[in-house]
Design an enzyme around this catalytic site. Structure first.
Site, mmCIF file in Angstrom:
data_model
loop_
_atom_site.group_PDB
_atom_site.id
_atom_site.type_symbol
_atom_site.label_atom_id
_atom_site.label_comp_id
_atom_site.label_asym_id
_atom_site.label_seq_id
_atom_site.Cartn_x
_atom_site.Cartn_y
_atom_site.Cartn_z
ATOM 1 N N LYS A 22 0.835 -1.208 0.000
ATOM 2 C CA LYS A 22 0.000 0.000 0.000
ATOM 3 C C LYS A 22 0.863 1.249 0.000
ATOM 4 O O LYS A 22 0.635 2.178 -0.775
ATOM 5 C CB LYS A 22 -0.906 0.008 1.235
ATOM 6 C CG LYS A 22 -1.622 1.324 1.459
ATOM 7 C CD LYS A 22 -2.486 1.288 2.696
ATOM 8 C CE LYS A 22 -1.808 1.736 3.965
ATOM 9 N NZ LYS A 22 -1.538 3.186 4.059
ATOM 10 N N ASN A 23 1.868 1.273 0.889
ATOM 11 C CA ASN A 23 2.651 2.494 1.061
ATOM 12 C C ASN A 23 3.591 2.781 -0.107
ATOM 13 O O ASN A 23 4.187 3.857 -0.172
ATOM 14 C CB ASN A 23 3.450 2.437 2.369
ATOM 15 C CG ASN A 23 2.558 2.635 3.581
ATOM 16 O OD1 ASN A 23 1.351 2.849 3.449
ATOM 17 N ND2 ASN A 23 3.140 2.559 4.765
ATOM 18 N N CYS A 126 -5.105 8.172 9.884
ATOM 19 C CA CYS A 126 -5.200 7.501 11.179
ATOM 20 C C CYS A 126 -4.898 8.479 12.308
ATOM 21 O O CYS A 126 -3.998 9.306 12.191
ATOM 22 C CB CYS A 126 -4.184 6.370 11.271
ATOM 23 S SG CYS A 126 -4.580 4.925 10.306
ATOM 24 N N ARG A 131 0.749 14.422 13.545
ATOM 25 C CA ARG A 131 1.171 14.292 12.156
ATOM 26 C C ARG A 131 1.074 15.605 11.377
ATOM 27 O O ARG A 131 0.279 15.757 10.455
ATOM 28 C CB ARG A 131 0.376 13.187 11.449
ATOM 29 C CG ARG A 131 0.606 11.847 12.076
ATOM 30 C CD ARG A 131 -0.193 10.762 11.421
ATOM 31 N NE ARG A 131 0.556 10.041 10.414
ATOM 32 C CZ ARG A 131 0.063 9.038 9.710
ATOM 33 N NH1 ARG A 131 -1.176 8.664 9.872
ATOM 34 N NH2 ARG A 131 0.798 8.416 8.822
ATOM 35 N N ASP A 317 4.917 0.525 11.964
ATOM 36 C CA ASP A 317 3.703 -0.120 11.438
ATOM 37 C C ASP A 317 3.583 -1.592 11.837
ATOM 38 O O ASP A 317 2.582 -2.239 11.514
ATOM 39 C CB ASP A 317 3.647 -0.002 9.907
ATOM 40 C CG ASP A 317 3.293 1.402 9.457
ATOM 41 O OD1 ASP A 317 2.914 2.226 10.299
ATOM 42 O OD2 ASP A 317 3.387 1.674 8.236
ATOM 43 N N ARG A 409 -8.608 -0.742 4.547
ATOM 44 C CA ARG A 409 -7.749 0.290 3.961
ATOM 45 C C ARG A 409 -6.386 -0.289 3.597
ATOM 46 O O ARG A 409 -5.755 0.166 2.646
ATOM 47 C CB ARG A 409 -7.528 1.439 4.967
ATOM 48 C CG ARG A 409 -8.745 2.298 5.204
ATOM 49 C CD ARG A 409 -8.380 3.466 6.093
ATOM 50 N NE ARG A 409 -7.126 4.048 5.638
ATOM 51 C CZ ARG A 409 -6.215 4.608 6.437
ATOM 52 N NH1 ARG A 409 -6.415 4.683 7.713
ATOM 53 N NH2 ARG A 409 -5.105 5.108 5.941
HETATM 54 C C1 UD1 Z 1 4.340 6.893 6.429
HETATM 55 C C2 UD1 Z 1 3.530 5.648 6.258
HETATM 56 C C3 UD1 Z 1 3.048 5.135 7.605
HETATM 57 C C4 UD1 Z 1 4.218 4.940 8.552
HETATM 58 C C5 UD1 Z 1 5.084 6.199 8.618
HETATM 59 C C6 UD1 Z 1 6.366 6.016 9.417
HETATM 60 C C7 UD1 Z 1 2.488 5.824 4.067
HETATM 61 C C8 UD1 Z 1 1.249 6.012 3.295
HETATM 62 N N1 UD1 Z 1 2.375 5.932 5.405
HETATM 63 O O1 UD1 Z 1 3.508 7.893 6.997
HETATM 64 O O2 UD1 Z 1 2.371 3.888 7.398
HETATM 65 O O3 UD1 Z 1 3.761 4.640 9.841
HETATM 66 O O4 UD1 Z 1 5.454 6.615 7.276
HETATM 67 O O5 UD1 Z 1 7.113 4.975 8.868
HETATM 68 O O6 UD1 Z 1 3.546 5.585 3.519
HETATM 69 N N2 UD1 Z 1 6.359 14.691 10.912
HETATM 70 C C9 UD1 Z 1 6.399 16.001 11.284
HETATM 71 N N3 UD1 Z 1 6.218 16.961 10.329
HETATM 72 C C10 UD1 Z 1 5.974 16.644 9.026
HETATM 73 C C11 UD1 Z 1 5.944 15.296 8.641
HETATM 74 C C12 UD1 Z 1 6.137 14.324 9.612
HETATM 75 O O7 UD1 Z 1 6.615 16.320 12.447
HETATM 76 O O8 UD1 Z 1 5.805 17.554 8.207
HETATM 77 C C13 UD1 Z 1 6.550 13.626 11.929
HETATM 78 C C14 UD1 Z 1 5.312 12.770 12.151
HETATM 79 O O9 UD1 Z 1 4.399 13.368 13.015
HETATM 80 C C15 UD1 Z 1 5.919 11.505 12.711
HETATM 81 C C16 UD1 Z 1 7.271 11.414 11.966
HETATM 82 O O10 UD1 Z 1 7.530 12.723 11.461
HETATM 83 O O11 UD1 Z 1 6.174 11.668 14.090
HETATM 84 C C17 UD1 Z 1 7.314 10.426 10.831
HETATM 85 O O12 UD1 Z 1 6.201 10.604 9.994
HETATM 86 P P1 UD1 Z 1 6.242 10.322 8.436
HETATM 87 O O13 UD1 Z 1 7.417 9.447 8.098
HETATM 88 O O14 UD1 Z 1 6.094 11.604 7.714
HETATM 89 O O15 UD1 Z 1 4.912 9.455 8.252
HETATM 90 P P2 UD1 Z 1 3.960 9.413 6.987
HETATM 91 O O16 UD1 Z 1 4.727 9.685 5.761
HETATM 92 O O17 UD1 Z 1 2.739 10.194 7.270
#
Ligand code: UD1
Length: 430
Positions: A22-23, A126, A131, A317, A409
């Site tokens: 999915k990711n 989620c 986030r 995850d 999902r």
């Molecule tokens: C993706 C994955 C999710 C996984 C996560 C971490 C997909 C669709 N989803 O989510 O399944 O759990 O990576 O491996 O691929 N953060 C900030 N500011 C930002 C962006 C992120 O503070 O602008 C923080 C987030 O709150 C979190 C951390 O960075 O604490 C990592 O998040 P991130 O790697 O961005 O997760 P996603 O890309 O949303």
């Protein structure tokens, strides 16, 4: 609302086909916005999130054709889907579409790079933490974008219609921000360096696809990506890599119930840290041609500690699934969540099975119990939901998991895959 009913106690024996990730599928689909030619994706999983993103892409003008077998067909193999964004008809991604899935926010990168403007609703997804999107916005600003927040929307413009290459240093590893800045930079003028880039395999999968489309990217698989912008990108055919989270989930299910399961299509290098951890619990992991064999026959589970980390560490995850496994281990296991601040919502539900778990801040102490008992439980987020299924598979008596739309999902045909291996599990409609 559909529910899953299962009766625990059966060991899992047999073969489970692993679907496309999915990711990886989601960012690859979004990359189709970068070109007016066709992007053909192979091994696309049949998931609610994929369908939701199709709706979003169609709203921007992407023509989507599913080949071969029809969607919903009984086959377990992945879909082949062609995405053609000949014309972007709308650069707005509206709230009602984006709020359902956080990854849909990622369209901001390609839209801005190709059209010079994007108006994208702030995301949902989620409820596992706040986030925020500050890394995305700071990264795009570094590439020259002018950004304002207006009525819940991020409104971004590239002065002169084109982004400019720059050095972007992420303060913390972010998968999504790496995807977005990499896509945007591939069509920018000049060279972009991304420092502290995410090294998750799905980032590499997207980078390889962008290269096949004509992008110039080096450092793939490392935390420093160098992207030399090109004037245009073309079509390509690209395969979605196997889902390492689905792989780890079924590996943990097999470890939980005992038995022997072959995970067809799984690739060990995508989740080595999780497999090493499982091996420490006493589970036997055997990489074979075409998949991974997981077995646990007779012996108990040893309590093992984990701390979630960005790749190549133990993935967040898989944290909930591993916690479910540890509820039945011999001894005490310490589980630390370092990626998301609110990712222990499954704890309250696991307690309903009779588990012994204490949470202190970002750490959970799990003391193994000799027996779990089936219960009525509620799915809270995607990965947490499947941890309840894992617990239910080993619990005495009947378990009903409510609100399983979260599972749909991210897990393709979960109950079919598990029942083929001997689990007593069914979906109850309505
Ligand atoms: C993706 C994955 C999710 C996984 C996560 C971490 C997909 C669709 N989803 O989510 O399944 O759990 O990576 O491996 O691929 N953060 C900030 N500011 C930002 C962006 C992120 O503070 O602008 C923080 C987030 O709150 C979190 C951390 O960075 O604490 C990592 O998040 P991130 O790697 O961005 O997760 P996603 O890309 O949303």
């Amino acid at each position: 609302m559909d529910r899953i009913r299962l009766v625990g106690g059966n060991p899992l024996n047999g073969e489970i086909p692993i679907s496309g990730a999915k990711n990886a599928a989601l960012p690859l689909m979004i990359a189709s916005l970068l070109t007016d030619e066709s992007l053909v994706l192979l091994n696309v999983p049949r998931l609610a999130d994929v369908k939701q993103l199709e709706r979003i892409l169609e709203n921007h003008g992407v023509d989507i054709a599913v080949h071969g077998r029809r969607r919903g067909d009984a086959a377990m193999d992945g879909q082949r889907i062609t995405f053609t964004a000949a014309d972007i008809v709308d650069t707005t991604a509206p709230y009602d579409l984006v709020s359902k899935m956080r990854a849909s926010f990622w369209v901001i990168g390609p839209l801005l790079a190709r059209e010079g403007e994007a108006r994208v609703s702030l995301p949902g997804g989620c409820a596992i933490g706040t986030r925020p999107v500050d890394f995305y916005l700071d990264g795009l600003r570094a590439l020259g974008a002018e950004i304002e927040i207006d009525g819940g929307y991020v409104v971004a413009r590239a002065p002169g219609g084109r982004l400019r290459g720059a050095t972007v240093h992420f303060p913390k590893v972010s998968v999504g921000a790496t995807h977005v800045v990499m896509m945007a930079a591939s069509l920018a003028e000049g060279t972009t360096i991304i420092e502290n880039a995410a090294r998750e395999p799905e980032v590499g999968n997207l980078a390889d696809c962008l290269v096949a489309m004509g992008a110039k990217i080096t450092g793939i698989g490392t935390d420093r990506l160098e992207i030399e912008g090109v004037d245009r990108l073309g079509g390509a055919t690209h395969e979605v890599l196997p889902d390492r989270i689905e792989t780890g989930t079924y590996a943990m299910a097999a470890a939980m119930t005992g038995g022997e399961v072959f995970l067809r299509g799984a690739r060990p290098e995508l989740l080595q840290a999780a497999l090493d951890t499982l091996a420490r619990t006493g589970t036997t992991i055997t990489p074979e041609t075409g998949g991974i064999r997981i077995s646990r026959n007779g012996n108990g589970l040893s309590a093992t500690d984990i701390s979630t980390e960005p790749f190549p560490g133990f993935p967040t995850d898989l944290q909930a699934q591993f916690m479910a496994l540890m509820t039945r281990a011999d001894g005490v296991s310490t589980i630390s969540e370092t990626i998301f601040e609110n990712r222990f919502m499954h704890v309250a539900e696991l307690l309903r099975f009779g588990a012994n778990i204490q949470v202190e801040g970002q750490t959970a102490k799990v003391t193994g119990v000799p027996e779990l008992r089936g219960a009525q439980v509620m799915a809270t987020d995607l990965r947490a939901s499947v941890s309840l299924v894992i617990a239910g598979l080993a619990a005495r008596g009947e378990t009903v998991v409510n609100r399983i739309y979260h599972l749909d999902r991210g897990f393709e045909r979960l109950e079919e895959k598990l029942s083929l291996c001997g689990a007593e599990i069914e979906r109850i409609a309505g």
